[in-house]
Design a protein around this motif. Sequence first.
Motif, mmCIF file in Angstrom:
data_model
loop_
_atom_site.group_PDB
_atom_site.id
_atom_site.type_symbol
_atom_site.label_atom_id
_atom_site.label_comp_id
_atom_site.label_asym_id
_atom_site.label_seq_id
_atom_site.Cartn_x
_atom_site.Cartn_y
_atom_site.Cartn_z
ATOM 1 N N ALA A 103 0.848 -1.188 0.000
ATOM 2 C CA ALA A 103 0.000 0.000 0.000
ATOM 3 C C ALA A 103 0.886 1.240 0.000
ATOM 4 O O ALA A 103 1.973 1.245 0.596
ATOM 5 C CB ALA A 103 -0.908 -0.008 1.218
ATOM 6 N N ASP A 104 0.424 2.292 -0.687
ATOM 7 C CA ASP A 104 1.231 3.511 -0.803
ATOM 8 C C ASP A 104 1.609 4.092 0.555
ATOM 9 O O ASP A 104 2.755 4.504 0.770
ATOM 10 C CB ASP A 104 0.472 4.563 -1.631
ATOM 11 C CG ASP A 104 0.390 4.186 -3.097
ATOM 12 O OD1 ASP A 104 1.172 3.314 -3.537
ATOM 13 O OD2 ASP A 104 -0.451 4.759 -3.814
ATOM 14 N N LYS B 2 5.374 4.538 2.071
ATOM 15 C CA LYS B 2 5.867 5.868 2.445
ATOM 16 C C LYS B 2 6.325 5.880 3.899
ATOM 17 O O LYS B 2 7.368 6.462 4.231
ATOM 18 C CB LYS B 2 4.793 6.930 2.239
ATOM 19 C CG LYS B 2 5.304 8.351 2.497
ATOM 20 C CD LYS B 2 4.248 9.394 2.264
ATOM 21 C CE LYS B 2 4.841 10.808 2.378
ATOM 22 N NZ LYS B 2 5.586 11.030 3.636
ATOM 23 N N SER B 3 5.575 5.220 4.759
ATOM 24 C CA SER B 3 5.963 5.153 6.166
ATOM 25 C C SER B 3 7.293 4.430 6.334
ATOM 26 O O SER B 3 8.151 4.859 7.109
ATOM 27 C CB SER B 3 4.867 4.436 6.958
ATOM 28 O OG SER B 3 5.241 4.304 8.314
ATOM 29 N N LEU B 4 7.465 3.344 5.575
ATOM 30 C CA LEU B 4 8.724 2.606 5.619
ATOM 31 C C LEU B 4 9.874 3.480 5.130
ATOM 32 O O LEU B 4 10.929 3.554 5.770
ATOM 33 C CB LEU B 4 8.614 1.349 4.759
ATOM 34 C CG LEU B 4 9.891 0.530 4.590
ATOM 35 C CD1 LEU B 4 10.359 -0.030 5.928
ATOM 36 C CD2 LEU B 4 9.675 -0.588 3.573
ATOM 37 N N SER B 5 9.667 4.147 4.004
ATOM 38 C CA SER B 5 10.700 5.015 3.447
ATOM 39 C C SER B 5 11.058 6.136 4.413
ATOM 40 O O SER B 5 12.236 6.421 4.663
ATOM 41 C CB SER B 5 10.239 5.598 2.109
ATOM 42 O OG SER B 5 11.238 6.412 1.541
ATOM 43 N N ASP B 6 10.036 6.755 4.996
ATOM 44 C CA ASP B 6 10.270 7.859 5.935
ATOM 45 C C ASP B 6 11.068 7.409 7.151
ATOM 46 O O ASP B 6 11.834 8.187 7.731
ATOM 47 C CB ASP B 6 8.934 8.466 6.383
ATOM 48 C CG ASP B 6 8.243 9.243 5.279
ATOM 49 O OD1 ASP B 6 8.884 9.525 4.247
ATOM 50 O OD2 ASP B 6 7.041 9.571 5.455
ATOM 51 N N SER B 7 10.900 6.147 7.535
ATOM 52 C CA SER B 7 11.602 5.639 8.726
ATOM 53 C C SER B 7 13.114 5.570 8.514
ATOM 54 O O SER B 7 13.871 5.451 9.481
ATOM 55 C CB SER B 7 11.061 4.255 9.106
ATOM 56 O OG SER B 7 11.493 3.255 8.190
ATOM 57 N N GLU C 53 10.560 3.052 -2.627
ATOM 58 C CA GLU C 53 9.315 3.448 -3.289
ATOM 59 C C GLU C 53 8.895 2.394 -4.298
ATOM 60 O O GLU C 53 9.639 1.453 -4.595
ATOM 61 C CB GLU C 53 9.479 4.813 -3.964
ATOM 62 C CG GLU C 53 10.573 4.871 -5.017
ATOM 63 C CD GLU C 53 10.815 6.277 -5.554
ATOM 64 O OE1 GLU C 53 10.257 7.242 -5.007
ATOM 65 O OE2 GLU C 53 11.568 6.396 -6.533
ATOM 66 N N TRP C 54 7.670 2.572 -4.784
ATOM 67 C CA TRP C 54 7.176 1.684 -5.828
ATOM 68 C C TRP C 54 7.444 2.316 -7.183
ATOM 69 O O TRP C 54 7.097 3.477 -7.417
ATOM 70 C CB TRP C 54 5.680 1.426 -5.668
ATOM 71 C CG TRP C 54 5.145 0.469 -6.698
ATOM 72 C CD1 TRP C 54 4.406 0.781 -7.803
ATOM 73 C CD2 TRP C 54 5.318 -0.957 -6.723
ATOM 74 N NE1 TRP C 54 4.114 -0.359 -8.519
ATOM 75 C CE2 TRP C 54 4.658 -1.440 -7.878
ATOM 76 C CE3 TRP C 54 5.967 -1.868 -5.886
ATOM 77 C CZ2 TRP C 54 4.633 -2.796 -8.214
ATOM 78 C CZ3 TRP C 54 5.941 -3.215 -6.223
ATOM 79 C CH2 TRP C 54 5.278 -3.662 -7.370
#
Length: 243
Positions: free
Chosen positions: A15-16, A20-25, A168-169
Amino acid sequence: MAELKTGQSVVNRPADDELKSLSDSFEAKQPWEVLEYALKVYRQRIVLACSFGAEDVALVDMVHRIDPETPLFYLDTDFLFPETLEVRDRIIARYGLKPAQVIQMKPLLTPEQQGAQHGDALWASKPDQCCEIRKIEPLTRVLAQYGAWITGIRRDQAPTRANAGLIEWDKKFNLIKINPLARWTSEQVWMYLQLHEVPYNRLHDRNYPSIGCTHCTAPVLPGDDPRSGRWKNFGKTECGLHK
């Protein structure tokens, strides 16, 4: 050099908001920490895209320290600089890369076939079409075999890359895209290369900050946009790999 393997290794699209939450971490972490995560989660389904420019050879070094079995691929357009091929060979020797780890992706058309079908010097008349034939199509073929790819793009390289996530995707190629150096500056990349004595393309010492094909790459004056030497006089700064 390795031949492209058959078969397909895909991952389900997260899911987007989850991605994004993973990337932000990882925003406050170092590139090798992003790589440690990606190489563990996508092991045997991930590949490093390598143009043998400064960012990519830094990533080769980082990846090798974490998982030295990780494969890389490069797009051999038939128009690479001799200096690019030379640093390719130095990187292979330095890190002891096995032939199966280094995937050479070539266009389906030879330069002669391209000239016969589309006219001579296509790069000078229709550079987008030339990039499609010699870069995008081979890239599409190689990425179809993986679930994730690692790139050396940085946010400050171009407006088209300013919003790149660390993870990201990739909507164009339908797989996970890992951009460990997205937050780094050019200065940080060069500090890493010098600290770890990583072999780099000698053209960088001759005012070529961004290096592509011989026909479409020119040196850049000090202070100019680092990508202004690519496709000079065409108002084109991307080949289409990272849109």
